[in-house]
Motif scaffolding. Structure first.
Motif, PDB file in Angstrom:
ATOM      1  N   SER A  81     -40.189  21.894 -23.916  1.00 25.02           N
ATOM      2  CA  SER A  81     -39.874  21.610 -22.520  1.00 25.02           C
ATOM      3  C   SER A  81     -38.428  22.004 -22.290  1.00 25.02           C
ATOM      4  O   SER A  81     -37.715  22.401 -23.216  1.00 25.02           O
ATOM      5  CB  SER A  81     -40.050  20.126 -22.230  1.00 25.02           C
ATOM      6  N   LEU A  82     -37.981  21.873 -21.055  1.00 24.19           N
ATOM      7  CA  LEU A  82     -36.581  22.178 -20.773  1.00 24.19           C
ATOM      8  C   LEU A  82     -35.663  21.170 -21.441  1.00 24.19           C
ATOM      9  O   LEU A  82     -34.573  21.512 -21.893  1.00 24.19           O
ATOM     10  CB  LEU A  82     -36.344  22.186 -19.258  1.00 24.19           C
TER      11      LEU A  82
ATOM     12  N   ILE B  71     -30.694  27.586 -15.118  1.00 23.90           N
ATOM     13  CA  ILE B  71     -30.931  26.170 -14.843  1.00 23.90           C
ATOM     14  C   ILE B  71     -29.723  25.403 -15.352  1.00 23.90           C
ATOM     15  O   ILE B  71     -29.431  25.410 -16.547  1.00 23.90           O
ATOM     16  CB  ILE B  71     -32.211  25.679 -15.533  1.00 23.90           C
TER      17      ILE B  71
ATOM     18  N   MET C 179     -41.174  34.913 -19.485  1.00 27.59           N
ATOM     19  CA  MET C 179     -41.570  33.669 -18.823  1.00 27.59           C
ATOM     20  C   MET C 179     -42.072  34.000 -17.421  1.00 27.59           C
ATOM     21  O   MET C 179     -41.688  35.000 -16.833  1.00 27.59           O
ATOM     22  CB  MET C 179     -40.367  32.746 -18.683  1.00 27.59           C
TER      23      MET C 179
ATOM     24  N   LEU D 242     -33.696  32.968  -5.243  1.00 28.15           N
ATOM     25  CA  LEU D 242     -34.763  31.974  -5.128  1.00 28.15           C
ATOM     26  C   LEU D 242     -35.000  31.616  -3.669  1.00 28.15           C
ATOM     27  O   LEU D 242     -36.130  31.362  -3.260  1.00 28.15           O
ATOM     28  CB  LEU D 242     -34.393  30.726  -5.929  1.00 28.15           C
TER      29      LEU D 242
ATOM     30  N   ILE E  78     -33.039  33.425 -14.388  1.00 30.11           N
ATOM     31  CA  ILE E  78     -33.001  32.102 -13.794  1.00 30.11           C
ATOM     32  C   ILE E  78     -31.997  31.291 -14.591  1.00 30.11           C
ATOM     33  O   ILE E  78     -32.111  31.187 -15.812  1.00 30.11           O
ATOM     34  CB  ILE E  78     -34.358  31.396 -13.883  1.00 30.11           C
TER      35      ILE E  78
ATOM     36  N   VAL F 206     -34.825  33.040 -18.740  1.00 31.79           N
ATOM     37  CA  VAL F 206     -34.430  31.716 -18.270  1.00 31.79           C
ATOM     38  C   VAL F 206     -33.314  31.198 -19.159  1.00 31.79           C
ATOM     39  O   VAL F 206     -33.493  31.063 -20.374  1.00 31.79           O
ATOM     40  CB  VAL F 206     -35.618  30.744 -18.294  1.00 31.79           C
TER      41      VAL F 206
ATOM     42  N   GLN G  96     -33.763  22.101  -2.976  1.00 31.71           N
ATOM     43  CA  GLN G  96     -34.390  22.211  -4.295  1.00 31.71           C
ATOM     44  C   GLN G  96     -34.505  20.839  -4.938  1.00 31.71           C
ATOM     45  O   GLN G  96     -33.575  20.037  -4.862  1.00 31.71           O
ATOM     46  CB  GLN G  96     -33.537  23.130  -5.175  1.00 31.71           C
TER      47      GLN G  96
ATOM     48  N   SER H  77     -36.447  21.647 -11.696  1.00 27.14           N
ATOM     49  CA  SER H  77     -37.287  22.582 -12.438  1.00 27.14           C
ATOM     50  C   SER H  77     -37.848  21.902 -13.666  1.00 27.14           C
ATOM     51  O   SER H  77     -37.179  21.080 -14.297  1.00 27.14           O
ATOM     52  CB  SER H  77     -36.458  23.796 -12.862  1.00 27.14           C
TER      53      SER H  77
ATOM     54  N   VAL I 270     -33.881  29.963 -22.928  1.00 25.63           N
ATOM     55  CA  VAL I 270     -35.079  29.190 -23.248  1.00 25.63           C
ATOM     56  C   VAL I 270     -36.060  30.081 -24.007  1.00 25.63           C
ATOM     57  O   VAL I 270     -36.239  31.248 -23.654  1.00 25.63           O
ATOM     58  CB  VAL I 270     -35.738  28.653 -21.959  1.00 25.63           C
TER      59      VAL I 270
ATOM     60  N   GLY J 144     -29.637  22.044 -10.868  1.00 28.95           N
ATOM     61  CA  GLY J 144     -30.408  22.933 -10.013  1.00 28.95           C
ATOM     62  C   GLY J 144     -30.563  24.278 -10.677  1.00 28.95           C
ATOM     63  O   GLY J 144     -30.069  24.502 -11.779  1.00 28.95           O
ATOM     64  N   SER J 145     -31.280  25.147 -10.015  1.00 25.49           N
ATOM     65  CA  SER J 145     -31.545  26.470 -10.562  1.00 25.49           C
ATOM     66  C   SER J 145     -31.168  27.529  -9.546  1.00 25.49           C
ATOM     67  O   SER J 145     -31.344  27.341  -8.344  1.00 25.49           O
ATOM     68  CB  SER J 145     -33.032  26.601 -10.905  1.00 25.49           C
ATOM     69  N   THR J 146     -30.630  28.630 -10.044  1.00 19.80           N
ATOM     70  CA  THR J 146     -30.397  29.786  -9.193  1.00 19.80           C
ATOM     71  C   THR J 146     -31.005  30.991  -9.885  1.00 19.80           C
ATOM     72  O   THR J 146     -31.216  30.985 -11.097  1.00 19.80           O
ATOM     73  CB  THR J 146     -28.897  30.040  -8.968  1.00 19.80           C
TER      74      THR J 146
ATOM     75  N   TRP K 290     -45.821  30.480 -20.879  1.00 22.57           N
ATOM     76  CA  TRP K 290     -44.718  29.550 -20.630  1.00 22.57           C
ATOM     77  C   TRP K 290     -44.273  29.713 -19.184  1.00 22.57           C
ATOM     78  O   TRP K 290     -43.909  30.801 -18.739  1.00 22.57           O
ATOM     79  CB  TRP K 290     -43.545  29.850 -21.554  1.00 22.57           C
TER      80      TRP K 290
ATOM     81  N   GLN L  68     -30.289  17.257 -14.479  1.00 23.71           N
ATOM     82  CA  GLN L  68     -30.400  18.628 -14.003  1.00 23.71           C
ATOM     83  C   GLN L  68     -29.697  18.785 -12.670  1.00 23.71           C
ATOM     84  O   GLN L  68     -29.826  17.924 -11.794  1.00 23.71           O
ATOM     85  CB  GLN L  68     -31.879  18.992 -13.857  1.00 23.71           C
TER      86      GLN L  68
ATOM     87  N   GLY M 257     -40.440  22.902 -17.223  1.00 22.43           N
ATOM     88  CA  GLY M 257     -40.960  24.044 -17.947  1.00 22.43           C
ATOM     89  C   GLY M 257     -41.899  23.633 -19.058  1.00 22.43           C
ATOM     90  O   GLY M 257     -41.851  22.510 -19.539  1.00 22.43           O
ATOM     91  N   GLY M 258     -42.755  24.548 -19.433  1.00 24.35           N
ATOM     92  CA  GLY M 258     -43.685  24.277 -20.515  1.00 24.35           C
ATOM     93  C   GLY M 258     -44.888  25.182 -20.385  1.00 24.35           C
ATOM     94  O   GLY M 258     -44.940  26.032 -19.506  1.00 24.35           O
TER      95      GLY M 258
END
Lengths: 226, 226
Positions: free
Chosen positions: A58-59, A98, B11, B59, A96, A13, B80, B83, A52, A82-84, B94, A80, B85-86
């Motif tokens: 956390s993010l 982010i 992850m 995704l 991933i 990530v 979307q 995201s 990450v 988005g994520s791909t 994670w 944020q 995380g944690g």
DNA sequence: CGAATAGTGTCTATGAGACAGTATTGA
DNA sequence: TCAATACTGTCTCATAGACACTATTCG
């Protein structure tokens, strides 16, 4: 019963922030140069991102850590995008990405990174191809939000003048605001600005009042500014 | 030189979609019941999500696969949300949770899942606590977009009438639209609708014209509808 | 014909934008 | 006093919303 180890797919990530700043009335972003000896995409430019780690809480704390260690920059605002995902890494690991956009005011000392004028991006070759898409997305999100919100406040300090703010809007929208009276009225009606007793003297003309930004709330107008 | 294996943190990436539908003029979402023998959070409800696998192309294909295998549903529109995380998984791995919202029209056969009225959510205990946040975020995004876009078209089929569309807006906004003439004018001015030669007869009153949705583009108004 | 909802025409009040004015400073 | 920009007042035109009207169907 399935155990987690069997079930899980391993992934990398990465966090890819687009850090914006206004320098000399031109929009700039922060890029990092990759060394000749770098394992991946040597001798190219990238967004100031990173991977990450499981130690991150956390993010949000991850992006803080990444930006801090890579560039030393502290952001005023981040959001944020988005994520791909996919096998985008040249080492063909499933990754991933982010992405974030962040606004800073440029009075900071930056290490290992460079403010690049967005109009001169052609001179900077990005090793990771998807970073081009992320930058486009960040620009879109930024200019879109400028249309109907007070987001541009974060390009300025806590103290500002309305002519300065108007100039920021004009730069970001790429368009002159023909009438200042409507602009002023809209901004003041948000209630975000408190007039101080000080004026900013900048030349042989009437000085502008200095306003203080009350809260860092972002006001959303119900109609586009232009 | 660093190798990837040393550098990488492992992850789990999960996809958590909130699937909306309008049933009997009430907003519903799709929930899945977890079996008594399930390793994680048995005997609770969850979003119809799943874990991204390295075999997934992207995704987008991952969310299609997850929804298809878990519930059999095919979405009209998806977007979307973001995201987080944690260490949210009870097995303390994670985890990245990528959330989506999706709109479907409810004329589909659903397997292993249930349409739950959003007003009756209290009767459904969600094992993963962060799913509550995701559902809130999805509701916010939906109602926010309804204010200034033609997104609600995706709750209806390709053919629709303006009174039906108005009713959808009213349900989503939780408010009556006082004047239909302005609403009709705004909608038709988008150019998304083509009047057909057919009418919908529904009772002892004038029938409504049936319109065909030209393109699935979403029009964004420059001002809020209400 | 009456009831019920679909759809249209018109008036008004609000508010954004255009424009022209006044204010304040340095030189 | 002139130039330059900050700021304000007023008018107009577009338009959203309110309201009243007509249209079409079933029973």
């Amino acid at each position: 019963m399935k155990t987690l180890e069997k079930q899980v797919d391993k992934m990398v990530v990465s966090i890819d922030p687009v850090v914006f700043s206004l320098i000399n009335d031109k929009l700039h972003i922060l890029l990092v140069y990759r060394d000749k000896n770098d394992e991946v995409h040597p001798d190219t430019w990238t967004l100031p991102g990173g991977v990450v780690k499981v130690d991150d809480q956390s993010l949000e704390s991850a992006i803080e850590r990444v930006l801090e260690t890579k560039t030393g920059v502290k952001v005023n605002y981040s959001e944020q995008l988005g994520s791909t995902g996919g096998a985008i890494d040249p080492r063909s690991v499933w990754t991933i990405s982010i992405s974030y956009m962040a606004l800073v005011d440029p009075q900071q000392t930056i290490k290992n990174a460079k403010w690049v004028d967005l109009d001169l991006m052609n001179d900077y070759y990005l090793g990771f191809k998807h970073h081009y898409d992320i930058i486009e997305k960040a620009k879109d999100r930024l200019t879109n939000k400028v249309n109907y919100s007070t987001l541009p406040i974060h390009f300025l300090g806590e103290k500002l003048t309305l002519p300065k703010l108007q100039k920021v809007y004009e730069v970001l929208l790429g368009e002159k605001i023909k009438d200042k009276s409507t602009f002023r009225e809209k901004m003041l009606k948000t209630g975000l600005f408190i007039q101080t007793d000080d004026k900013l003297h900048e030349g042989a003309h009437r000085p502008s009042w200095i306003y203080k930004v009350e809260k860092q709330d972002i006001h959303h107008f119900s109609k586009n500014i232009i």
